[in-house]
Design an enzyme around this catalytic site. Sequence first.
Site, PDB file in Angstrom:
ATOM      1  N   GLY A   3      -0.547 -10.168  -3.594  1.00 20.70           N
ATOM      2  CA  GLY A   3      -0.544  -8.939  -2.618  1.00 20.70           C
ATOM      3  C   GLY A   3      -1.937  -8.707  -1.945  1.00 20.70           C
TER       4      GLY A   3
ATOM      5  N   ARG B  79      11.010  -0.454   6.768  1.00 19.46           N
ATOM      6  CA  ARG B  79      12.017  -1.392   7.377  1.00 19.46           C
ATOM      7  C   ARG B  79      13.091  -1.650   6.444  1.00 19.46           C
ATOM      8  NH1 ARG B  79       8.136  -5.944   9.749  1.00 19.46           N
ATOM      9  NH2 ARG B  79       7.612  -5.908   7.627  1.00 19.46           N
TER      10      ARG B  79
ATOM     11  N   VAL C 293       0.903  -1.167  -0.005  1.00 20.66           N
ATOM     12  CA  VAL C 293      -0.045  -0.081  -0.038  1.00 20.66           C
ATOM     13  C   VAL C 293       0.822   1.405  -0.048  1.00 20.66           C
ATOM     14  CG1 VAL C 293      -1.792   1.258   1.271  1.00 20.66           C
ATOM     15  CG2 VAL C 293      -1.710  -1.354   1.109  1.00 20.66           C
TER      16      VAL C 293
ATOM     17  N   GLU D 107      -3.271 -10.595   4.024  1.00 22.44           N
ATOM     18  CA  GLU D 107      -2.690 -10.091   5.099  1.00 22.44           C
ATOM     19  C   GLU D 107      -1.251 -10.814   5.406  1.00 22.44           C
ATOM     20  OE1 GLU D 107      -3.994  -7.262   6.697  1.00 22.44           O
ATOM     21  OE2 GLU D 107      -5.133  -7.268   4.838  1.00 22.44           O
TER      22      GLU D 107
ATOM     23  N   ALA E  77       9.845   6.288   5.654  1.00 23.34           N
ATOM     24  CA  ALA E  77      10.479   5.527   6.675  1.00 23.34           C
ATOM     25  C   ALA E  77       9.937   3.881   6.288  1.00 23.34           C
ATOM     26  CB  ALA E  77      10.015   5.750   8.026  1.00 23.34           C
TER      27      ALA E  77
ATOM     28  N   GLY F 187      -5.110  -4.789  -3.231  1.00 30.99           N
ATOM     29  CA  GLY F 187      -4.185  -4.516  -4.303  1.00 30.99           C
ATOM     30  C   GLY F 187      -3.622  -3.259  -4.076  1.00 30.99           C
TER      31      GLY F 187
ATOM     32  N   GLY G 174     -10.820  -1.701   0.417  1.00 29.00           N
ATOM     33  CA  GLY G 174      -9.806  -1.246  -0.479  1.00 29.00           C
ATOM     34  C   GLY G 174     -10.077   0.074  -1.167  1.00 29.00           C
TER      35      GLY G 174
ATOM     36  N   LYS H 215     -13.185  -4.402   9.296  1.00 26.66           N
ATOM     37  CA  LYS H 215     -13.878  -3.642   8.589  1.00 26.66           C
ATOM     38  C   LYS H 215     -15.338  -3.300   9.044  1.00 26.66           C
ATOM     39  CE  LYS H 215     -10.796  -4.824   5.244  1.00 26.66           C
ATOM     40  NZ  LYS H 215     -10.411  -5.957   3.939  1.00 26.66           N
TER      41      LYS H 215
ATOM     42  N   ILE I  31     -12.928   0.983  -2.644  1.00 21.66           N
ATOM     43  CA  ILE I  31     -14.299   1.486  -2.879  1.00 21.66           C
ATOM     44  C   ILE I  31     -14.199   2.440  -1.748  1.00 21.66           C
ATOM     45  CG2 ILE I  31     -16.787   1.065  -2.315  1.00 21.66           C
ATOM     46  CD1 ILE I  31     -15.952  -1.990  -2.771  1.00 21.66           C
TER      47      ILE I  31
HETATM   48  N1  HSE Z   1      -6.223  -8.714   2.998  1.00 23.63           N
HETATM   49  C1  HSE Z   1      -7.299  -7.827   2.740  1.00 23.63           C
HETATM   50  C2  HSE Z   1      -8.300  -8.409   1.721  1.00 23.63           C
HETATM   51  C3  HSE Z   1      -6.816  -6.486   2.135  1.00 23.63           C
HETATM   52  O1  HSE Z   1      -7.806  -9.515   1.027  1.00 23.63           O
HETATM   53  O2  HSE Z   1      -9.438  -7.804   1.522  1.00 23.63           O
HETATM   54  C4  HSE Z   1      -7.365  -5.494   2.097  1.00 23.63           C
HETATM   55  O3  HSE Z   1      -7.734  -5.088   3.326  1.00 23.63           O
END
Ligand code: HSE
Length: 438
Positions: free
Chosen positions: A190, A50, A19, A193, A48, A305, A137, A208, A139
């Site tokens: 991607g 890692r 992201v 989580e 910043a 994504g 995401g 969510k 929306i």
């Molecule tokens: N892992 C989450 C999903 C990513 O698959 O919806 C977006 O929040």
Amino acid sequence: MISNSCIPLKVGICGLGTVGFGTLQLLKTNAEEISRRTGCEIHVVHVATRTLDQKKVASVPASGTDPFALVNDPDVDVVIETMGGFEPAFSVIKKALEKGKHVITANKALIAEHGNELFATARANNVTLSFESAVAGGIPIIKALREGLAANKISSLAGIINGTGNFILTEMGANKRQFDDVLAEAQALGYAEADPKFDVEGIDAAHKLTIMASIAFGLPLDFNKTYTEGISKITPEDIIYADELGYKIKHLGIAVLNGTQAEVRVHPTLISKSQLLAHVNGVDNAVLVEGNAVGSTMYTGPGAGADATASAVVADIIDLARTKASGADRPPIAMLGYLEPRSDLTVLPIEDIRSEYYLRILVDDKLGVMAKITSCLQDAGISIEAVIQKERVSQTVSIVILTDTALEADLNKALTSIESLDVVSGKINRIRVASLAK
Ligand code: HSE
């Protein structure tokens, strides 16, 4: 009034994963369009991350591995938190707010579980904490609930709000692929989580839904009251039986407000194939919202994504850039976080909800089995709407039952009696059925 000579808005990005890097790229790719729309340029002045990859941060004046150095950088007006996880993300956000910096985060877990404290800090310091990208995401559902639908009393929400889970169920149903194989693909793309249990066990969707229910109903944020069940017990067999009965299985987040009683629950759900949500496939998310003035509205699009989520992060940055261009130091009070929550609402425990149910029961193919099962349901006051039993191919056979609406506590009693019958093997697979407005 738009000022043509707006001093650029200076942002710092903490976390350069899917992201964060997507956000950096999108600000670059669409820079011209964005400043035309906002009246103010947006400059990324500090990153910043890692593991610092010089190529990725070549255009940024300051970069390092310490997010607190970014927060303390006097050049940074706005802190974007795209690190994920609880710590150090929580401390980074809190510190930034205390320093009077606006924060934008994609971190649904933090907002759902620690949002009350963070919003209080934002309010005390007269800055915003924005989180459009935390839910569904790309929306713009937070803006839809908070702005576009602000005139409505919202009575329910139902959404497919985990892209990975929807991708897995879609692929299992359409291409008969194995669960693990599809999950690996979602990770490579991607979507998933860092710990994919958050996706498949429903925790991500519950975060969510907790956030959306809070905005829609004025419910205080309380993640522990959101009932959470994942998709790991769904089998291709369930998908096929549901299809025969006229349903699709979707992993839904459902929030309902009835008077002062709310239901906030995430679980696999049978929905009629005629409903719009049944046709939302792959990584796409969708949220169906019922408002008393507008009726039913549905919002759909990619739920995960890099580019889709960055689109939502950048929308929040644009709000701040527009504010700056207008000469104000912060957006209107209603955007500081949600306003005072209602204190008169309660969340019903799952045992107190009413639903129809799909049951798949593995039984020995013996005389009288069906009668024993229906008698357990009858004893609990539950009537049957449909039954499927196929010819036996082994010693055991699946019986699939669709019940009428029942209280969950009554259904639980019936399931305990059915599972204790000597002709029944293992646990019954129970999936709730939802009748939605559209
Ligand atoms: N892992 C989450 C999903 C990513 O698959 O919806 C977006 O929040």
